[in-house]
Design a protein around this motif. Structure first.
Motif, PDB file in Angstrom:
ATOM      1  N   ARG A   1       3.846  17.176  -4.973  1.00  0.00           N
ATOM      2  CA  ARG A   1       5.046  17.846  -4.479  1.00  0.00           C
ATOM      3  C   ARG A   1       5.644  17.120  -3.284  1.00  0.00           C
ATOM      4  NH1 ARG A   1       5.561  24.266  -2.758  1.00  0.00           N
ATOM      5  NH2 ARG A   1       7.755  24.164  -2.119  1.00  0.00           N
ATOM      6  N   TRP A   2       4.774  16.595  -2.401  1.00  0.00           N
ATOM      7  CA  TRP A   2       5.292  15.942  -1.183  1.00  0.00           C
ATOM      8  C   TRP A   2       6.083  14.686  -1.517  1.00  0.00           C
ATOM      9  CZ3 TRP A   2       4.146  11.033   0.514  1.00  0.00           C
ATOM     10  CH2 TRP A   2       3.052  10.385  -0.059  1.00  0.00           C
ATOM     11  N   VAL A   3       5.697  13.989  -2.612  1.00  0.00           N
ATOM     12  CA  VAL A   3       6.465  12.800  -3.020  1.00  0.00           C
ATOM     13  C   VAL A   3       7.811  13.210  -3.599  1.00  0.00           C
ATOM     14  CG1 VAL A   3       6.483  10.800  -4.558  1.00  0.00           C
ATOM     15  CG2 VAL A   3       4.368  11.454  -3.401  1.00  0.00           C
ATOM     16  N   ARG A   4       7.811  14.256  -4.407  1.00  0.00           N
ATOM     17  CA  ARG A   4       9.088  14.736  -4.961  1.00  0.00           C
ATOM     18  C   ARG A   4      10.014  15.202  -3.850  1.00  0.00           C
ATOM     19  NH1 ARG A   4       5.610  17.317  -8.839  1.00  0.00           N
ATOM     20  NH2 ARG A   4       5.979  19.324  -7.845  1.00  0.00           N
ATOM     21  N   ASP A   5       9.454  15.872  -2.866  1.00  0.00           N
ATOM     22  CA  ASP A   5      10.276  16.308  -1.727  1.00  0.00           C
ATOM     23  C   ASP A   5      10.797  15.113  -0.940  1.00  0.00           C
ATOM     24  OD1 ASP A   5       9.776  18.894  -2.443  1.00  0.00           O
ATOM     25  OD2 ASP A   5       8.153  19.196  -0.984  1.00  0.00           O
ATOM     26  N   LEU A   6       9.964  14.077  -0.809  1.00  0.00           N
ATOM     27  CA  LEU A   6      10.387  12.872  -0.075  1.00  0.00           C
ATOM     28  C   LEU A   6      11.515  12.171  -0.789  1.00  0.00           C
ATOM     29  CD1 LEU A   6       9.746  10.955   2.327  1.00  0.00           C
ATOM     30  CD2 LEU A   6       8.186   9.745   0.807  1.00  0.00           C
TER      31      LEU A   6
ATOM     32  N   THR B   1       0.832  -1.205   0.000  1.00  0.00           N
ATOM     33  CA  THR B   1       0.000   0.000   0.000  1.00  0.00           C
ATOM     34  C   THR B   1       0.866   1.254   0.000  1.00  0.00           C
ATOM     35  OG1 THR B   1      -1.747  -1.179   1.205  1.00  0.00           O
ATOM     36  CG2 THR B   1      -1.833   1.223   1.207  1.00  0.00           C
ATOM     37  N   ARG B   2       1.956   1.224   0.746  1.00  0.00           N
ATOM     38  CA  ARG B   2       2.867   2.370   0.760  1.00  0.00           C
ATOM     39  C   ARG B   2       3.433   2.609  -0.638  1.00  0.00           C
ATOM     40  NH1 ARG B   2       7.699   2.432   5.072  1.00  0.00           N
ATOM     41  NH2 ARG B   2       8.514   0.769   3.748  1.00  0.00           N
ATOM     42  N   ALA B   3       3.819   1.531  -1.313  1.00  0.00           N
ATOM     43  CA  ALA B   3       4.332   1.664  -2.681  1.00  0.00           C
ATOM     44  C   ALA B   3       3.254   2.163  -3.630  1.00  0.00           C
ATOM     45  CB  ALA B   3       4.879   0.320  -3.164  1.00  0.00           C
ATOM     46  N   GLU B   4       2.007   1.712  -3.424  1.00  0.00           N
ATOM     47  CA  GLU B   4       0.902   2.150  -4.274  1.00  0.00           C
ATOM     48  C   GLU B   4       0.601   3.631  -4.058  1.00  0.00           C
ATOM     49  OE1 GLU B   4      -2.115   1.720  -7.137  1.00  0.00           O
ATOM     50  OE2 GLU B   4      -0.407   0.444  -6.607  1.00  0.00           O
ATOM     51  N   ILE B   5       0.681   4.103  -2.825  1.00  0.00           N
ATOM     52  CA  ILE B   5       0.474   5.528  -2.537  1.00  0.00           C
ATOM     53  C   ILE B   5       1.530   6.366  -3.263  1.00  0.00           C
ATOM     54  CG2 ILE B   5       0.579   7.295  -0.733  1.00  0.00           C
ATOM     55  CD1 ILE B   5      -0.636   5.217   1.171  1.00  0.00           C
ATOM     56  N   LEU B   6       2.784   5.942  -3.170  1.00  0.00           N
ATOM     57  CA  LEU B   6       3.863   6.680  -3.838  1.00  0.00           C
ATOM     58  C   LEU B   6       3.701   6.655  -5.354  1.00  0.00           C
ATOM     59  CD1 LEU B   6       6.894   5.494  -1.668  1.00  0.00           C
ATOM     60  CD2 LEU B   6       5.800   7.743  -1.639  1.00  0.00           C
ATOM     61  N   ARG B   7       3.236   5.520  -5.887  1.00  0.00           N
ATOM     62  CA  ARG B   7       3.050   5.428  -7.345  1.00  0.00           C
ATOM     63  C   ARG B   7       1.951   6.369  -7.822  1.00  0.00           C
ATOM     64  NH1 ARG B   7      -0.040   3.254 -11.186  1.00  0.00           N
ATOM     65  NH2 ARG B   7      -1.568   2.462  -9.674  1.00  0.00           N
TER      66      ARG B   7
END
Length: 222
Positions: free
Chosen positions: A215-220, A203-209
């Motif tokens: 923007r929050w993913v790019r910052d992460l 689920t964590r991988a699916e959220i990131l995908r």
């Protein structure tokens, strides 16, 4: 996550060594019975996991929660793999025990339907141009498919089937010796822990995908 990972590895390692190497040989089946230490936990989780799938689908359908739809997809992937493992190990067990790889037995056939239900949920989520439409269709299929779970569970009682009834019973004496049952229970707990760990990671991988353009993913990632 670290504690869950340690718990999962500990249960699976101890349970598999105990069941596959240390448990006694069966008087009738010999060592071929040891496949139950993979087959039975996988079957348990393929059934229980479908309720997780349907529950997540219902939340996504009613309250429009995006995370619930992601959990539904993750549960469908993991459930399909576990159902396939259950069917495959059952076939491997059936050859020396029943003399055939496959029969259109009520339990086995309903498990095959469960496998197709998992695949159907995944297919519907990707079948529509609009993501919301796919999630809605997949959730409806997931909810309708729950009818199959009690059929699988009670199939050996309702019809004459080649598949044996449950050996572990909670309302009466179990038909499996404790020396074989305890490692099996440990493997079942290990598979439940593994399911929880896999569901969180997937689920964590699916959220990131899905949020990869946010923007929050790019910052992460940065």
């Amino acid at each position: 996550m670290p504690w869950l990972t340690v718990l999962t590895l500990g249960l699976l390692v101890v349970g598999s060594v105990w069941g596959l190497a240390l448990a006694p040989i069966d008087s009738k089946q010999g060592n071929s019975y040891r496949i139950i230490y993979i087959h039975v936990p996988a079957a348990f989780l393929s059934l229980a996991g479908y309720y997780v799938l349907a529950f997540a689908g219902a939340i996504g359908l009613i309250w429009k929660m995006k995370v619930a739809n992601m959990v539904m997809r993750s549960a469908a992937v993991i459930g399909a793999v576990l159902t396939f493992v259950s069917l495959f190990t059952g076939a491997v067990w059936g050859k020396p025990t029943w003399g055939t790889w496959w029969v259109w037995d009520a339990r086995i056939t309903s498990m095959l339907i469960l496998f197709f239900l998992y695949l159907g949920v995944l297919a519907l989520q990707n079948a529509f141009e609009h993501e919301d439409s796919g999630n809605k269709a997949a959730a409806i299929l997931a909810l309708v498919g729950t009818v199959n779970i009690p059929i699988i569970y009670k199939s050996v009682d309702w019809w004459f089937t080649l598949h044996q009834p449950a050996s572990i019973k909670f309302t009466e004496a179990s038909t499996i010796d404790p020396s074989m049952m305890y490692p099996l229970l440990m493997m079942v707990l290990g598979f439940y822990s593994f399911y929880a760990l896999s569901l969180i990671l997937h689920t964590r991988a699916e959220i990131l995908r899905r949020e990869r353009k946010s923007r929050w993913v790019r910052d992460l990632v940065a």
